[in-house]
Design a protein around this motif. Structure first.
Motif, mmCIF file in Angstrom:
data_model
loop_
_atom_site.group_PDB
_atom_site.id
_atom_site.type_symbol
_atom_site.label_atom_id
_atom_site.label_comp_id
_atom_site.label_asym_id
_atom_site.label_seq_id
_atom_site.Cartn_x
_atom_site.Cartn_y
_atom_site.Cartn_z
ATOM 1 N N ARG A 170 -38.497 -98.417 97.355
ATOM 2 C CA ARG A 170 -39.558 -98.004 96.476
ATOM 3 C C ARG A 170 -40.734 -98.418 96.594
ATOM 4 N N GLY A 171 -42.108 -98.027 96.225
ATOM 5 C CA GLY A 171 -43.866 -97.743 95.694
ATOM 6 C C GLY A 171 -43.981 -97.411 94.703
ATOM 7 N N ASP A 172 -45.283 -97.450 95.241
ATOM 8 C CA ASP A 172 -46.494 -96.141 94.260
ATOM 9 C C ASP A 172 -46.099 -94.704 94.707
ATOM 10 N N PRO A 173 -45.770 -94.032 94.315
ATOM 11 C CA PRO A 173 -44.763 -92.880 94.935
ATOM 12 C C PRO A 173 -46.571 -92.159 95.356
ATOM 13 N N SER A 174 -47.523 -92.757 94.526
ATOM 14 C CA SER A 174 -48.777 -91.487 95.323
ATOM 15 C C SER A 174 -49.265 -92.082 96.560
ATOM 16 N N MET A 208 -49.497 -92.677 100.608
ATOM 17 C CA MET A 208 -48.959 -92.198 101.529
ATOM 18 C C MET A 208 -47.638 -93.454 102.605
ATOM 19 N N PRO A 209 -46.518 -92.250 102.548
ATOM 20 C CA PRO A 209 -45.747 -93.935 103.444
ATOM 21 C C PRO A 209 -45.926 -94.117 104.720
ATOM 22 N N THR A 210 -45.146 -95.238 105.834
ATOM 23 C CA THR A 210 -45.448 -95.560 106.391
ATOM 24 C C THR A 210 -43.743 -96.003 107.282
ATOM 25 N N LEU A 211 -43.806 -95.998 108.459
ATOM 26 C CA LEU A 211 -42.852 -96.443 108.773
ATOM 27 C C LEU A 211 -42.129 -98.357 108.889
ATOM 28 N N GLU A 212 -42.702 -98.589 108.081
ATOM 29 C CA GLU A 212 -42.869 -100.347 107.086
ATOM 30 C C GLU A 212 -41.825 -99.757 106.278
ATOM 31 N N ARG A 213 -42.370 -99.277 105.396
ATOM 32 C CA ARG A 213 -40.898 -98.266 103.945
ATOM 33 C C ARG A 213 -40.150 -98.346 104.624
ATOM 34 N N LEU A 214 -39.865 -98.000 105.272
ATOM 35 C CA LEU A 214 -37.762 -97.480 106.271
ATOM 36 C C LEU A 214 -37.138 -98.921 105.544
ATOM 37 N N ARG A 215 -36.013 -98.285 104.814
ATOM 38 C CA ARG A 215 -34.620 -99.249 105.152
ATOM 39 C C ARG A 215 -34.158 -99.707 106.347
#
Length: 96
Positions: A25-29, A31-38
């Motif tokens: 979870r992070g700021d939904p606005s 852009m997601p990155t590979l680092e944010r994968l669980r």
């Protein structure tokens, strides 16, 4: 272990294996990155292609979103602009 097992299965059977993973979870606005994968360390190593969806909330039923090709061992990485219609659960590419 699951990520390694899926990767091994795909290699042995010469077939496509698709797995879904939750992002931290992070700021939904943002852009997601590979680092944010669980558990991203192992997943990043095992995947051949990583596709991330970015669908920032705007209160409408139809949203502009992006399909982000974050990793592609045999091709090009980049973004694809799309629209998402929530009540139909449908993605469509935006013509440029």
């Amino acid at each position: 272990n699951i990520s390694k097992g899926l990767h091994t299965c795909a290699q042995r059977r010469h077939t496509l294996v698709m797995a879904l993973s939750q992002l931290n979870r992070g700021d939904p606005s943002q852009m997601p990155t590979l680092e944010r994968l669980r558990e991203s360390g192992q997943i990043e190593q095992d995947v051949d292609v990583a596709i991330l969806l970015h669908n920032p909330p705007n209160g409408n039923n139809i949203r502009d979103c992006k399909m982000i090709i974050a990793k592609n061992k045999e091709g090009v990485c980049g973004n694809i602009d799309m629209t998402f219609t929530g009540n139909l659960q449908r993605f469509r590419t935006i013509a440029k």
